[in-house]
Design a protein around this motif. Structure first.
Motif, short mmCIF file in Angstrom:
data_model
loop_
_atom_site.label_atom_id
_atom_site.label_comp_id
_atom_site.label_asym_id
_atom_site.label_seq_id
_atom_site.Cartn_x
_atom_site.Cartn_y
_atom_site.Cartn_z
N HIS A 160 -5.19 12.66 3.70
CA HIS A 160 -6.16 12.66 2.59
C HIS A 160 -5.49 12.54 1.21
N SER A 161 -4.23 12.12 1.19
CA SER A 161 -3.56 11.91 -0.10
C SER A 161 -4.02 10.59 -0.73
N LEU A 162 -3.83 10.47 -2.03
CA LEU A 162 -4.19 9.25 -2.74
C LEU A 162 -3.35 8.07 -2.26
N SER A 163 -3.95 6.88 -2.33
CA SER A 163 -3.24 5.65 -1.98
C SER A 163 -3.53 4.60 -3.05
N ALA A 164 -2.55 3.74 -3.31
CA ALA A 164 -2.72 2.68 -4.30
C ALA A 164 -2.19 1.37 -3.73
N GLN A 165 -2.70 0.27 -4.27
CA GLN A 165 -2.26 -1.06 -3.83
C GLN A 165 -2.45 -2.05 -4.98
N MET B 182 0.87 -1.18 0.00
CA MET B 182 0.00 0.00 0.00
C MET B 182 0.90 1.22 0.00
N ILE B 183 0.82 2.00 -1.06
CA ILE B 183 1.74 3.12 -1.28
C ILE B 183 0.93 4.42 -1.31
N ASN B 184 1.37 5.39 -0.52
CA ASN B 184 0.66 6.68 -0.44
C ASN B 184 1.41 7.75 -1.21
N ALA B 185 0.65 8.65 -1.85
CA ALA B 185 1.25 9.78 -2.54
C ALA B 185 1.81 10.79 -1.54
N GLY B 186 1.23 10.85 -0.35
CA GLY B 186 1.69 11.76 0.69
C GLY B 186 2.42 11.03 1.80
N ARG B 187 2.04 11.32 3.03
CA ARG B 187 2.70 10.71 4.18
C ARG B 187 2.20 9.29 4.41
N LYS B 188 2.96 8.52 5.20
CA LYS B 188 2.64 7.10 5.38
C LYS B 188 1.54 6.86 6.41
N GLU B 189 1.19 7.87 7.23
CA GLU B 189 0.25 7.64 8.32
C GLU B 189 -1.16 7.39 7.82
N VAL B 190 -1.86 6.48 8.50
CA VAL B 190 -3.23 6.14 8.15
C VAL B 190 -4.10 6.21 9.39
N LYS B 191 -5.42 6.16 9.18
CA LYS B 191 -6.36 6.17 10.31
C LYS B 191 -7.63 5.43 9.90
N GLU B 192 -8.41 5.04 10.90
CA GLU B 192 -9.72 4.45 10.62
C GLU B 192 -10.68 5.55 10.17
N PHE B 193 -11.58 5.19 9.27
CA PHE B 193 -12.56 6.15 8.77
C PHE B 193 -13.94 5.75 9.25
N GLY B 194 -14.65 6.70 9.87
CA GLY B 194 -16.01 6.40 10.30
C GLY B 194 -16.03 5.34 11.38
#
Length: 268
Positions: free
Chosen positions: A232-237, A209-221
């Motif tokens: 809120h940067s794009l991510s791809a996998q 899982m590669i992010n366009a911005g920073r590596k930090e993630v969080k749970e949504f909702g």
């Protein structure tokens, strides 16, 4: 849980499950365009699994601490990193979406995912999608007996960071066979020569899982599943299931419609 090593019958069972998982993605490919909902994609996939005689591994899947997963696959759109639950929001031109499929056939699991660009996307989005695919393959080509899992993670991390991207740390690849998730864990970052040594018969996923911005993630909702980038940067996998052979590797999740490997793979 110890690492499981697959015999000839196990390898054949996993080849079949892996091909069927990839064929679900082949079937979905022409449908993924502006206006379709991810719920539509999920329904189409469930129907195709029925015709294959496979079943979804994700529907009702409930690891400890999680609610039961409610869909036949995962759809992670734009800044969703992984485990996106299909919904009724139509995809729009310029979206990028990861579709992650795991099927069970005759007790064996096949696990693979692909990125799809909906209509025409920005140059930055296309670059992220393409370089994430290459990052996965930089990990795959390292696979052979005697190397260590840290060599795979290092190759992926080096390539991603050299191109200005970041690697998600909280989620990783995993062993797979008669269980959805087995040992070992396959990190997409690390140091050469560290972690488990590869031996023939091991099967595991490589799914950076590669992010366009920073590596930090969080749970949504509060659905208990969806993970997004913190900035809120794009991510791809992308994801393939791989077998360690006597001399190298075999990708077990290939089908007629699988994207070809990057040129550097064939050159090697």
């Amino acid at each position: 849980m110890a690492i499981t090593y697959k015999d000839d019958a196990g390898v054949q069972g996993m080849r079949t499950a892996g091909r069927l998982a990839a064929e679900v993605l082949d079937f979905l490919t022409p449908h993924i365009k502006p206006g379709i909902t991810t719920q539509d994609i999920d329904r189409l996939a469930a129907g195709h699994m029925q015709t294959q005689g496979s079943i979804s591994a994700t529907l009702g899947y409930q690891p400890p601490g999680y609610p039961p997963y409610p869909a036949s696959l995962c759809t992670s759109v734009n800044h969703v990193v992984c485990h996106g639950i299909p919904n009724e929001k139509p995809l729009k031109k310029g979206d990028i979406v990861n579709v992650d499929v795991t099927v069970i056939k005759d007790g064996w699991y096949g696990d693979t995912s692909r990125m799809f660009i909906v209509g025409e996307a920005s140059i930055a989005a296309k670059r992220l999608v393409n370089l994430t695919y290459e990052a996965m393959w930089h990990g795959i080509v390292k696979v052979k007996p005697g190397i260590h899992l840290g060599d795979i993670g290092f190759a992926i991390q080096q390539f991603a960071e050299k191109n200005g991207f970041s690697v998600v740390r909280e989620f990783c690849g995993h062993g797979i066979g008669r269980n959805f998730h087995e040992e070992p864990q396959v990190l997409h970052y690390g140091k050469p020569g560290t972690l488990e040594r590869l031996e023939p018969g091991m099967t595991f996923t490589i799914e950076p899982m590669i992010n366009a911005g920073r590596k930090e993630v969080k749970e949504f909702g509060n659905d208990g599943w969806t993970i997004v980038t913190k900035d809120h940067s794009l991510s791809a996998q992308w994801e393939h299931t791989v077998l360690v052979t006597e001399t190298g590797y075999e990708v077990m999740t290939l089908s007629a419609g699988s994207p070809p490997p990057p040129p550097f793979v064939n050159a090697a």
